[in-house]
Design a protein around this motif. Structure first.
Motif, short mmCIF file in Angstrom:
data_model
loop_
_atom_site.label_atom_id
_atom_site.label_comp_id
_atom_site.label_asym_id
_atom_site.label_seq_id
_atom_site.Cartn_x
_atom_site.Cartn_y
_atom_site.Cartn_z
N ILE A 155 -12.06 -16.85 32.96
CA ILE A 155 -12.20 -15.75 33.93
C ILE A 155 -12.53 -16.39 35.27
N VAL A 156 -11.58 -16.35 36.19
CA VAL A 156 -11.76 -16.89 37.53
C VAL A 156 -12.31 -15.76 38.40
N GLY A 157 -13.51 -15.96 38.94
CA GLY A 157 -14.23 -14.85 39.56
C GLY A 157 -13.96 -14.62 41.03
N GLU A 158 -12.74 -14.86 41.49
CA GLU A 158 -12.41 -14.51 42.87
C GLU A 158 -12.56 -13.00 43.06
N PRO A 159 -12.90 -12.57 44.28
CA PRO A 159 -13.14 -11.14 44.49
C PRO A 159 -11.91 -10.28 44.19
N SER A 160 -12.04 -9.39 43.22
CA SER A 160 -10.94 -8.51 42.83
C SER A 160 -11.42 -7.08 42.63
N VAL A 161 -12.61 -6.76 43.16
CA VAL A 161 -13.24 -5.45 42.98
C VAL A 161 -13.39 -5.17 41.48
N MET A 162 -13.64 -6.21 40.71
CA MET A 162 -13.85 -6.16 39.27
C MET A 162 -12.63 -5.61 38.53
N ARG A 163 -11.46 -5.79 39.08
CA ARG A 163 -10.23 -5.42 38.39
C ARG A 163 -9.58 -6.67 37.81
N PRO A 164 -8.95 -6.58 36.64
CA PRO A 164 -8.27 -7.76 36.07
C PRO A 164 -6.96 -8.03 36.81
N VAL B 151 -7.29 -15.19 33.71
CA VAL B 151 -7.26 -13.93 34.42
C VAL B 151 -8.24 -14.04 35.58
N ILE B 152 -8.03 -13.26 36.63
CA ILE B 152 -8.94 -13.21 37.77
C ILE B 152 -9.73 -11.91 37.69
N CYS B 153 -11.04 -12.00 37.79
CA CYS B 153 -11.87 -10.80 37.83
C CYS B 153 -13.22 -11.18 38.42
N GLY B 154 -13.54 -10.59 39.56
CA GLY B 154 -14.81 -10.89 40.19
C GLY B 154 -15.23 -9.77 41.12
N PRO B 155 -16.51 -9.76 41.48
CA PRO B 155 -17.01 -8.69 42.36
C PRO B 155 -16.63 -8.94 43.81
N GLY B 156 -16.53 -7.85 44.57
CA GLY B 156 -16.24 -7.97 45.99
C GLY B 156 -14.78 -7.74 46.30
N ASP B 157 -14.50 -7.58 47.58
CA ASP B 157 -13.16 -7.28 48.08
C ASP B 157 -12.67 -8.48 48.88
N ILE B 158 -11.48 -8.98 48.57
CA ILE B 158 -10.94 -10.15 49.25
C ILE B 158 -10.82 -9.91 50.76
N ALA B 159 -10.77 -8.66 51.18
CA ALA B 159 -10.68 -8.36 52.62
C ALA B 159 -11.91 -8.84 53.37
N GLN B 160 -13.04 -9.02 52.68
CA GLN B 160 -14.26 -9.50 53.33
C GLN B 160 -14.38 -11.02 53.34
N ALA B 161 -13.54 -11.69 52.56
CA ALA B 161 -13.61 -13.15 52.48
C ALA B 161 -13.24 -13.78 53.82
N HIS B 162 -13.94 -14.82 54.20
CA HIS B 162 -13.66 -15.63 55.39
C HIS B 162 -14.00 -14.91 56.69
N ASN C 192 -19.78 -12.09 59.39
CA ASN C 192 -20.59 -11.09 58.69
C ASN C 192 -19.99 -10.78 57.31
N GLU C 193 -19.53 -11.83 56.63
CA GLU C 193 -19.02 -11.67 55.26
C GLU C 193 -20.08 -10.98 54.41
N TYR C 194 -19.62 -10.08 53.54
CA TYR C 194 -20.58 -9.39 52.68
C TYR C 194 -19.96 -9.04 51.34
N ILE C 195 -20.86 -8.74 50.39
CA ILE C 195 -20.47 -8.14 49.13
C ILE C 195 -21.31 -6.87 48.99
N GLU C 196 -20.70 -5.80 48.60
CA GLU C 196 -21.45 -4.56 48.41
C GLU C 196 -22.42 -4.72 47.24
N VAL C 197 -23.62 -4.19 47.41
CA VAL C 197 -24.62 -4.26 46.35
C VAL C 197 -24.07 -3.66 45.06
N SER C 198 -23.32 -2.57 45.19
CA SER C 198 -22.76 -1.92 44.00
C SER C 198 -21.78 -2.83 43.27
N GLN C 199 -21.01 -3.62 44.03
CA GLN C 199 -20.09 -4.56 43.40
C GLN C 199 -20.84 -5.69 42.70
#
Length: 388
Positions: A163-172, A350-361, A364-371
């Motif tokens: 499981i590669v945890g790149e940001p995918s909004v927890m979708r496979p 498979v790729i599955c990780g918290p966060g949205d790739i739109a915030q990467a790089h 003020n990069e962030y991850i939502e607490v809910s994610q």
């Protein structure tokens, strides 16, 4: 027994290490090894002989058998220079339901969750093993993962799925394009631009290679994509030059021109064929340059080569993540990850990780607490499944 840090405490520690790809990541690796050791887990490192200030770190808990689930992340982050941050990039700050900091999204948030899961699985006990794999230099072409994968198999029982945890909004995410890049250096012959017919402009000849890329993009865009390519946006292989430099003055034919030609190749197409096509065009233009002056040339070297992630038919990694997330949708991305490198080495990936790739790089990069919390629940459910 040593205190078990929360995922947030671990992320906060990881963020505090400024592991920009141009710098060392050894202090972070030292900390991970030390934290795992305090919990009775032996970690292993692979040090890059060409960059002794860089290392990968990996570990195994549970039965000493093959078939582990591997949690894969990278430790490097992109630079902050020139970005307008509202807070210290290397200090986690919570506000407005978000954790801000360089790497919170890409991808120390997942790294923290993976480290937490490894320790939790070790103390609980699991019937199926769990492994942690943290690489380096992902952000500069995924160059640190391949030697790490080889080193892991020399030391640990081989895992089964990754499981590669790149940001995918927890979708496979089950597929991504491959990426190949070629550093290209054209060497021209300088003369006064009023006599440009007697010289060779490296920039103007380089523009011909870029125009070749434009023509390939137009051709690919006009084609009807096959079923795999149609999953992607855009649904074709792309050719791109993002930066170019060279020349001395506006009235001198340019002696030098440098750029990187990169290709984002859809799964099913051959990266080798794209390489051959580009190099053939390079040699055609080089021959025309040398017919004008023998001291001209074009030097090309491969800068990066990231294989695509090919969707698997009922793949083990995909099946596991779908069971944990309840998401049965089809998700693919056009950016590259280390998942294809694990897949090439014989793992289901498979790729599955918290966060949205739109915030990467981003500044003020962030991850939502809910994610981040969703990622924590995912890890808890994974441990429950491994403990059975």
């Amino acid at each position: 027994m040593a205190d078990q840090l929360t995922p947030l405490e671990i992320m906060t520690k990881l963020i505090s290490f400024p592991t920009v790809s141009s710098e060392t990541n050894l202090p972070l690796v030292d900390w991970v090894e030390g934290y795992l050791a305090r919990h009775g887990i032996t970690a292993h490192r692979w040090v890059d002989p060409d960059q002794p200030h860089k290392a990968a770190v990996f570990a195994h808990v549970g039965p000493d058998v093959e078939g582990a689930v591997v949690l894969s992340g990278h430790t490097d982050v992109v630079p902050i220079e020139g970005q307008p941050w509202d807070s210290d990039p290397f200090t986690v700050v919570e506000r407005d339901g978000k954790y801000f900091g360089r790497g919170t999204c890409d991808m120390k948030g997942f790294d923290a969750l993976a480290i937490w899961a490894l320790v939790a699985a070790h103390h609980r006990g699991v019937a199926r093993p769990l492994q942690l794999a943290l690489s380096f230099d992902e952000e500069v072409g995924c160059t640190g993962a391949p030697p790490m994968i080889v080193a892991m198999q020399d030391v640990l029982p081989k895992g089964s799925c990754v499981i590669v945890g790149e940001p995918s909004v927890m979708r496979p995410v089950t597929g991504h394009k491959g990426g190949i890049g070629y550093s290209t250096h054209l060497v021209g012959f300088e003369v006064h631009s009023s006599l440009m017919h007697t010289g060779v402009s490296a920039i103007m000849q380089g523009a011909r290679l870029i125009d070749w890329a434009n023509a390939r993009n137009a051709e690919n865009m006009a084609k009807t994509p096959d079923d795999v390519a149609a999953l992607f946006t855009p649904p074709f292989t792309t050719c791109h030059v993002g930066m170019i430099n060279g020349g001395t003055a506006h009235n001198i034919t340019a002696k030098d021109c440098r750029f990187v030609m990169d290709f984002r190749v859809v799964p099913g197409e051959s990266a080798a064929e794209w390489e051959a096509a580009y190099l053939a065009k390079v040699r055609d233009i080089e021959a025309e340059m040398q017919a004008l002056h023998p001291d001209t040339r074009i030097d090309v070297s491969k800068k990066f080569n990231v294989p695509g992630l090919v969707p698997e038919v009922e793949g083990e990694a995909e099946t596991l993540v779908r069971a944990l997330t309840g998401d049965n949708g089809t998700h693919v991305v056009s950016y590259g990850t280390e998942a294809g490198q694990f897949q090439e080495a014989g793992y289901s990936a498979v790729i599955c990780g918290p966060g949205d790739i739109a915030q990467a790089h981003q500044p003020n990069e962030y991850i939502e607490v809910s994610q981040f919390n969703a990622g924590h629940r995912f890890m808890q459910q994974l441990i429950d499944r491994l403990a059975i």
